[in-house]
Design a protein around this motif. Structure first.
Motif, mmCIF file in Angstrom:
data_model
loop_
_atom_site.group_PDB
_atom_site.id
_atom_site.type_symbol
_atom_site.label_atom_id
_atom_site.label_comp_id
_atom_site.label_asym_id
_atom_site.label_seq_id
_atom_site.Cartn_x
_atom_site.Cartn_y
_atom_site.Cartn_z
ATOM 1 N N LEU A 151 0.875 -1.170 0.000
ATOM 2 C CA LEU A 151 0.000 0.000 0.000
ATOM 3 C C LEU A 151 0.909 1.216 0.000
ATOM 4 C CD1 LEU A 151 -2.568 -1.270 2.641
ATOM 5 C CD2 LEU A 151 -2.947 -1.038 0.191
ATOM 6 N N THR A 152 1.005 1.868 -1.156
ATOM 7 C CA THR A 152 2.078 2.836 -1.316
ATOM 8 C C THR A 152 1.717 4.029 -2.188
ATOM 9 O OG1 THR A 152 4.416 3.042 -1.979
ATOM 10 C CG2 THR A 152 3.075 1.516 -3.237
ATOM 11 N N SER A 153 0.451 4.443 -2.204
ATOM 12 C CA SER A 153 0.106 5.676 -2.924
ATOM 13 C C SER A 153 0.146 6.847 -1.948
ATOM 14 C CB SER A 153 -1.267 5.537 -3.590
ATOM 15 O OG SER A 153 -2.278 5.417 -2.618
ATOM 16 N N SER A 154 -0.460 7.980 -2.303
ATOM 17 C CA SER A 154 -0.386 9.195 -1.498
ATOM 18 C C SER A 154 -0.692 8.931 -0.032
ATOM 19 C CB SER A 154 -1.380 10.235 -2.029
ATOM 20 O OG SER A 154 -1.482 11.314 -1.127
ATOM 21 N N PRO A 155 0.194 9.399 0.882
ATOM 22 C CA PRO A 155 -0.030 9.153 2.317
ATOM 23 C C PRO A 155 -1.124 10.032 2.924
ATOM 24 C CG PRO A 155 1.937 10.478 2.014
ATOM 25 C CD PRO A 155 1.472 10.098 0.634
ATOM 26 N N ASN A 156 -1.694 10.926 2.132
ATOM 27 C CA ASN A 156 -2.694 11.849 2.664
ATOM 28 C C ASN A 156 -4.055 11.204 2.862
ATOM 29 O OD1 ASN A 156 -0.810 13.973 2.618
ATOM 30 N ND2 ASN A 156 -1.242 14.372 0.456
ATOM 31 N N LYS A 177 6.763 -6.087 6.196
ATOM 32 C CA LYS A 177 8.174 -6.231 5.811
ATOM 33 C C LYS A 177 8.812 -4.891 5.454
ATOM 34 C CE LYS A 177 8.618 -10.824 5.712
ATOM 35 N NZ LYS A 177 9.668 -11.560 6.443
ATOM 36 N N SER A 178 7.987 -3.930 5.052
ATOM 37 C CA SER A 178 8.483 -2.619 4.651
ATOM 38 C C SER A 178 7.544 -1.571 5.218
ATOM 39 C CB SER A 178 8.544 -2.512 3.123
ATOM 40 O OG SER A 178 8.999 -1.236 2.717
ATOM 41 N N GLY A 179 8.118 -0.473 5.742
ATOM 42 C CA GLY A 179 7.298 0.503 6.425
ATOM 43 C C GLY A 179 7.264 0.195 7.905
ATOM 44 N N THR A 180 6.352 0.777 8.609
ATOM 45 C CA THR A 180 6.277 0.593 10.052
ATOM 46 C C THR A 180 5.034 -0.198 10.441
ATOM 47 O OG1 THR A 180 5.949 1.765 12.144
ATOM 48 C CG2 THR A 180 5.221 2.895 10.160
ATOM 49 N N ASN A 226 6.331 -7.328 14.165
ATOM 50 C CA ASN A 226 5.820 -6.812 12.890
ATOM 51 C C ASN A 226 4.660 -7.637 12.352
ATOM 52 O OD1 ASN A 226 7.329 -9.074 12.256
ATOM 53 N ND2 ASN A 226 8.176 -8.215 10.375
ATOM 54 N N LYS A 227 4.068 -8.484 13.219
ATOM 55 C CA LYS A 227 2.939 -9.309 12.794
ATOM 56 C C LYS A 227 1.658 -8.858 13.487
ATOM 57 C CE LYS A 227 5.648 -13.493 11.838
ATOM 58 N NZ LYS A 227 5.810 -14.942 12.134
ATOM 59 N N ILE A 228 0.567 -8.950 12.745
ATOM 60 C CA ILE A 228 -0.764 -8.690 13.299
ATOM 61 C C ILE A 228 -1.628 -9.884 12.939
ATOM 62 C CG2 ILE A 228 -2.709 -7.097 13.423
ATOM 63 C CD1 ILE A 228 -0.911 -4.955 12.211
ATOM 64 N N ALA A 229 -2.290 -10.472 13.931
ATOM 65 C CA ALA A 229 -3.031 -11.711 13.693
ATOM 66 C C ALA A 229 -4.430 -11.625 14.284
ATOM 67 C CB ALA A 229 -2.284 -12.902 14.285
ATOM 68 N N ILE A 230 -5.354 -12.305 13.604
ATOM 69 C CA ILE A 230 -6.710 -12.506 14.105
ATOM 70 C C ILE A 230 -6.971 -14.004 14.092
ATOM 71 C CG2 ILE A 230 -9.176 -12.176 13.669
ATOM 72 C CD1 ILE A 230 -8.485 -9.480 12.422
ATOM 73 N N LYS A 231 -7.233 -14.566 15.243
ATOM 74 C CA LYS A 231 -7.528 -15.998 15.340
ATOM 75 C C LYS A 231 -8.820 -16.139 16.143
ATOM 76 C CE LYS A 231 -2.650 -17.294 15.074
ATOM 77 N NZ LYS A 231 -2.693 -17.752 13.688
ATOM 78 N N THR A 232 -9.864 -16.626 15.502
ATOM 79 C CA THR A 232 -11.193 -16.674 16.105
ATOM 80 C C THR A 232 -11.804 -18.045 15.892
ATOM 81 O OG1 THR A 232 -11.486 -14.329 15.611
ATOM 82 C CG2 THR A 232 -13.458 -15.576 16.185
ATOM 83 N N GLU A 233 -12.376 -18.608 16.935
ATOM 84 C CA GLU A 233 -13.016 -19.921 16.855
ATOM 85 C C GLU A 233 -14.535 -19.760 16.735
ATOM 86 O OE1 GLU A 233 -11.541 -22.883 16.923
ATOM 87 O OE2 GLU A 233 -9.487 -22.392 17.546
ATOM 88 N N ALA A 241 4.074 -2.570 3.427
ATOM 89 C CA ALA A 241 4.137 -3.723 2.530
ATOM 90 C C ALA A 241 4.562 -4.954 3.309
ATOM 91 C CB ALA A 241 5.125 -3.463 1.382
ATOM 92 N N GLY A 242 4.133 -6.111 2.827
ATOM 93 C CA GLY A 242 4.514 -7.338 3.500
ATOM 94 C C GLY A 242 3.736 -8.531 2.987
#
Length: 562
Positions: free
Chosen positions: A463-468, A494-497, A520-527, A551-552
């Protein structure tokens, strides 16, 4: 509970082949040797142990034409093709490097140098009957194997430079020996835009096959990428494919990668495949054998393929979108995929791991990284001799990724609708062919002109278009029936913050989870999420306003709950 494989799926796969199933065969196996750089008699002897019967190598032009128009193949690195002939093997000759006598040794661009380049190739073919293929260029669309003026040119000019060299080699080699096949393209990855330029220029007239190095394509995605490019470049459907390099640096995964990629290549109509490297190069890629002469794990997988797969008729016997299987000559199967229990119903089979080691068929779990080999002396139908445990997956963003070719935002057989949101505005994604400009993937991928270099592939996002503006990539799963599902969703930045990224889950437009962060990981685990027919689950990868790039990798999986 066991579920016998349903072979009706085979009809579907047979009907969707771009090449008629009866025409598909296991590719001829080759090995990327290094004799043109350094002759080694021990290495040559070890190659017979595998055996390698087809070599991919080079002869440096500057070592042969040291005086203009005088060709001397008088060194061990320039006359080794004689030794290839002596063991009844054959080879392809890669012609790529320049000669200081022409254009200062740069990649040839002047008419004189281009013609001299073709003349050298013709002289090599004339001198060595073991040369059955001439490959023009090496990863010519990249920056590592071109030099000088050609390296500085734009992509269209680069394609034109390759076309000129291809035409010169074709005309002069064919006049010397019309049976020698000329391979063009010489690409790293599968850059559809670059290939389109070549074929528009008429390159198809001057090649008997297209040489590609699909290092950046995972085995599970290879066929759909090739099929897509064939749908966009009609001439490509009539052009034989040669994978003149494929390899893997991880020793633990190399043999599995070899078998998976070989299966994918076979089902994609690839005619010839060269493992890189045959012998150790010091670049980290796993060779077929070590300096001691011992075969590596991938060398043993190569042996199995040489004996049981190469040149044999092949068909797709995959039971579902999450499990992959190809069958050679009705007597050998390679199978891998998401974890499932495995049970043979018949005796008389060799059950081997990717390294050729025997397995106890009563203690086998199909896995993603480690394919299983089944070999029988008699023809068999997979569904009659094998049971697999019930497939719990109902949707997977990786395995079901498809290229979007219509306006509905969904590829054929894709469980997800995929699109972008920019400050709430829905933006449709479309398929780009690959390497259409600098800074983009060299394989087909999804994106939009409105979103700059933002992109989506089977496993990666950017995701790398205009930051506005806030920017999101959305995957929507719509329940086809009443069902309870387990959700396993994750992104890895992997890239960015990571602070600039979020992963959100919506159920029928209601936000229900924003995931948990760990590094640098975000996870959703739902039963046990209950879905009624027509219910929607929206997975949103969000780049927050004020952040330039996120990006990642991503993966969204849904499985049934018992």
């Amino acid at each position: 509970m066991k579920l016998v494989l349903i072979l009706q799926s085979l009809l579907f796969f047979a009907c969707t082949q771009l090449v008629v199933a009866e025409e598909l065969k296991g590719p001829t196996l080759s090995g990327a040797s290094n004799f043109g750089h350094h002759w080694n008699a021990k290495t040559f002897s070890l190659s017979r142990k595998v055996p390698v019967l087809d070599f991919r190598d080079t002869i440096y032009w500057k070592r042969v034409e040291r005086v203009e128009n005088l060709f001397q193949f008088d060194k061990s690195t320039t006359n080794y093709p004689d030794k290839v002939k002596n063991i009844d093997a054959e080879m392809s000759l890669t012609v790529n490097w320049g000669n200081p006598r022409y254009d200062g040794g740069d990649t040839p661009y002047s008419n004189k140098a281009v013609q001299a380049f073709g003349r050298f190739a013709a002289e090599a073919v004339k001198r060595f009957p073991s040369i059955k293929y001439v490959e023009v260029g090496n990863e010519f669309n990249g920056q590592n194997f071109v030099k000088g003026k050609v390296k500085e040119q734009g992509l269209r000019e680069r394609a034109a430079a390759h076309f000129a060299l291809l035409k010169s080699v074709h005309q002069q080699v064919k006049s010397e020996d019309p049976d020698v096949k000329i391979l063009g393209g010489a690409t790293h990855s599968l850059p559809g835009a670059y290939l389109s330029m070549l074929f528009e220029m008429g390159a198809g007239t001057y090649m008997d096959g297209l040489a590609i190095h699909p290092y950046t394509t995972r085995p599970e995605q290879l066929k759909r990428q090739i099929d897509y490019l064939r749908s966009q470049i009609p001439e490509l459907s009539r052009t034989p494919l040669h994978v003149t390099e494929f390899g893997e640096p991880n020793p633990e995964k190399a043999s599995g990668h070899f078998l998976k990629k070989y299966c994918a290549m076979a089902l994609s109509g690839v005619e010839r495949a060269a493992w890189y490297p045959m012998n150790e190069r010091g670049d980290g890629f796993v060779p077929l054998f070590e300096k001691t002469g011992q075969l590596t794990n991938v060398g043993r997988a190569y042996q199995i393929a040489q004996k049981h797969f190469a040149g044999k008729p092949v068909r797709d016997v995959s039971p579902d979108p999450f499990t992959y299987a190809c069958q050679f000559d009705q007597t050998a199967v390679v199978i891998w995929g998401e974890p499932r229990e495995f049970e043979l119903l018949a005796d008389g089979f060799q059950v081997l791991d990717a390294n050729g080691e025997p397995l106890d068929s009563k203690d086998v779990i199909i896995s993603f990284d480690h394919p299983i080999i089944l070999i029988s002396e008699s023809p068999f139908e997979l569904g009659e001799v094998l049971t697999l445990s019930k497939q719990k997956l109902v949707a997977d963003s990786y395995h079901q990724f498809q290229f979007i070719t219509s306006a509905d935002g969904r590829g054929t057989a894709d469980a997800f609708e995929r699109f972008a949101l920019r400050s709430g505005e829905k933006i449709a994604l479309r398929t780009f062919d690959g390497q259409q400009r600098k800074g983009v993937l060299w394989v087909p991928h999804l994106g939009s002109e409105k979103l700059g270099r933002s992109r989506l592939s089977a496993q990666n996002f950017a995701l790398t278009s205009s930051p506005n503006r806030q920017l999101e990539i959305v995957h929507i799963y719509t329940a086809p029936s009443n069902q309870a599902v387990k959700i396993d969703a994750e992104i890895e930045v992997k890239s960015g913050t990571p602070e600039g990224a979020r992963l959100q889950l919506f159920h029928n437009d209601e936000l229900v989870d924003e995931g948990s962060k760990s590094g640098n990981k975000i996870a959703i685990k739902t039963e046990g999420v209950e879905l009624a027919i027509g219910d929607r689950l929206d997975f949103r990868i969000v780049r927050t306003k004020g952040i330039a790039t996120v990006a990642g990798r991503y993966r969204f999986k849904l499985a049934t709950v018992p």
